[in-house]
Design a protein around this motif. Structure first.
Motif, short mmCIF file in Angstrom:
data_model
loop_
_atom_site.label_atom_id
_atom_site.label_comp_id
_atom_site.label_asym_id
_atom_site.label_seq_id
_atom_site.Cartn_x
_atom_site.Cartn_y
_atom_site.Cartn_z
N GLY A 134 -3.31 -7.68 -43.65
CA GLY A 134 -3.42 -7.13 -42.31
C GLY A 134 -2.90 -5.71 -42.24
N ILE A 135 -3.31 -4.99 -41.19
CA ILE A 135 -3.01 -3.56 -41.06
C ILE A 135 -1.98 -3.33 -39.96
N LEU A 136 -1.00 -2.50 -40.26
CA LEU A 136 -0.08 -1.99 -39.25
C LEU A 136 -0.33 -0.52 -39.04
N GLU A 137 -0.52 -0.13 -37.78
CA GLU A 137 -0.62 1.29 -37.40
C GLU A 137 0.62 1.67 -36.62
N ILE A 138 1.27 2.76 -37.01
CA ILE A 138 2.38 3.32 -36.25
C ILE A 138 2.15 4.81 -36.09
N ASP A 139 2.32 5.32 -34.87
CA ASP A 139 2.37 6.76 -34.71
C ASP A 139 3.58 7.13 -33.87
N VAL A 140 4.19 8.26 -34.24
CA VAL A 140 5.47 8.70 -33.67
C VAL A 140 5.46 10.22 -33.52
N PRO A 141 6.34 10.76 -32.68
CA PRO A 141 6.44 12.22 -32.58
C PRO A 141 6.96 12.84 -33.87
N ASN A 142 6.43 14.01 -34.18
CA ASN A 142 6.84 14.76 -35.36
C ASN A 142 8.04 15.63 -35.01
N ARG A 205 -1.37 2.79 -46.72
CA ARG A 205 -2.79 3.13 -46.93
C ARG A 205 -3.03 4.62 -46.68
N ASP A 206 -2.40 5.10 -45.62
CA ASP A 206 -2.60 6.51 -45.25
C ASP A 206 -1.46 6.92 -44.33
N ILE A 207 -0.98 8.14 -44.50
CA ILE A 207 0.02 8.69 -43.59
C ILE A 207 -0.22 10.19 -43.51
N HIS A 208 -0.31 10.71 -42.30
CA HIS A 208 -0.61 12.14 -42.15
C HIS A 208 -0.22 12.62 -40.76
N PHE A 209 -0.25 13.93 -40.59
CA PHE A 209 0.01 14.54 -39.30
C PHE A 209 -1.26 14.41 -38.45
N LEU A 210 -1.08 13.89 -37.25
CA LEU A 210 -2.21 13.55 -36.39
C LEU A 210 -2.67 14.75 -35.58
N LYS A 211 -3.97 15.00 -35.58
CA LYS A 211 -4.52 16.04 -34.71
C LYS A 211 -4.23 15.69 -33.25
N SER A 239 2.34 14.85 -33.74
CA SER A 239 2.59 13.45 -34.08
C SER A 239 2.26 13.15 -35.54
N ILE A 240 2.83 12.05 -36.01
CA ILE A 240 2.56 11.52 -37.34
C ILE A 240 1.97 10.13 -37.17
N ILE A 241 0.94 9.81 -37.94
CA ILE A 241 0.32 8.49 -37.88
C ILE A 241 0.28 7.88 -39.26
N ALA A 242 0.51 6.59 -39.34
CA ALA A 242 0.49 5.89 -40.61
C ALA A 242 -0.21 4.55 -40.47
N PHE A 243 -0.90 4.15 -41.54
CA PHE A 243 -1.52 2.84 -41.64
C PHE A 243 -0.97 2.16 -42.89
N GLY A 244 -0.40 0.98 -42.69
CA GLY A 244 0.14 0.23 -43.82
C GLY A 244 -0.52 -1.12 -43.92
#
Length: 248
Positions: A134-142, A205-211, A239-244
């Motif tokens: 299963g996938i977890l998405e988290i996004d938070v302020p940079n 899976r992916d982590i990057h700075f979110l547009k 923001s930063i977004i990650a998918f695990g």
């Protein structure tokens, strides 16, 4: 997504709260919707008014929500109208009220920065309720975004309204513990978010700075030039977004 909005299927266009939330979240929503396209059952942790789940329900997902506040009463036009199951839960102090492996995906958007205590227990709970793979998405302020760097250079702090949120803040008491959910207690770096998810048992899976382009129409679109310039340097984005992925 824009067609659903125009047709009023996501929210009532006269509702300023939802309209502002949608216009500021379109990049986030697009990334999440694409990443969760093969995840039928989704939980949104800290779901607020339910705008993300409104979109996901229109895309065919079975949607569930938890939040520290009873938003099913505050926003019936989302939760009741779309039959999204809502449960009150303080994820800092309570187990998520679902069985192990119940969800295909869990989302947590702009929530962890409001935690008073450690994020680790809650993220481990998110892992527990996910099925293997299963996938977890988290996004938070940079914490290192352009706005914060600019404020520090000018001798200002990155937090908002020191008097209201810190000097005179009244805690929310829960199970004998004080909580301060209305303020940002800690923003994140990319390394922070990666460490949190890995320590909670996720494979990144992916982590990057979110547009962070804001959806504007007509002459207002000229104002998007500043956002585009800022977004040109990823580390300055808001923001930063990650998918695990929950490993088997």
């Amino acid at each position: 997504m824009l067609a659903l909005r125009r047709e009023g299927q996501l929210y009532n266009l006269s509702n300023g709260y939802f309209e502002d939330g949608f216009r500021g979240s379109i990049d986030r929503f697009c990334e999440i919707a694409y990443a969760l396209r093969d995840s039928p059952r989704v939980l949104d942790v800290g779901a607020g008014g339910g705008l993300l789940l409104s979109l996901l329900s229109e895309l065919g997902h079975e949607c569930h929500a938890v939040d520290i506040n009873d938003n099913s009463e505050a926003f019936p036009e989302i939760y009741r109208a779309k039959k999204i199951e809502f449960r009150v839960c303080n994820v800092e102090a309570d187990p998520i009220p679902y069985p192990d492996g119940f969800f295909d995906a869990v989302t947590c958007c702009q929530v962890l920065e409001h935690f008073t205590y450690s994020h680790l227990g809650a993220v481990r709970e998110m892992r527990r309720v996910l099925r293997p793979g299963g996938i977890l998405e988290i996004d938070v302020p940079n914490a290192a975004c352009f706005r914060n760097r600019s404020r520090m250079v000018r001798g200002k702090h990155i937090t908002w309204d020191y008097a209201k949120h810190y000097l005179h803040a009244e805690p929310l008491m829960y199970k004998g513990m004080p909580f301060f959910p209305d303020r940002h207690n800690r923003d994140f770096t990319l390394a922070d978010l990666r460490l949190l998810m890995e320590e909670a048992g996720f494979r990144i899976r992916d982590i990057h700075f979110l547009k962070s382009s804001r959806y504007r129409e007509g002459l207002e679109s000229i104002r998007s030039i500043g956002s585009a310039m800022r977004d040109a340097i990823p580390s300055l984005r808001k923001s930063i977004i990650a998918f695990g992925e929950k490993a088997v």
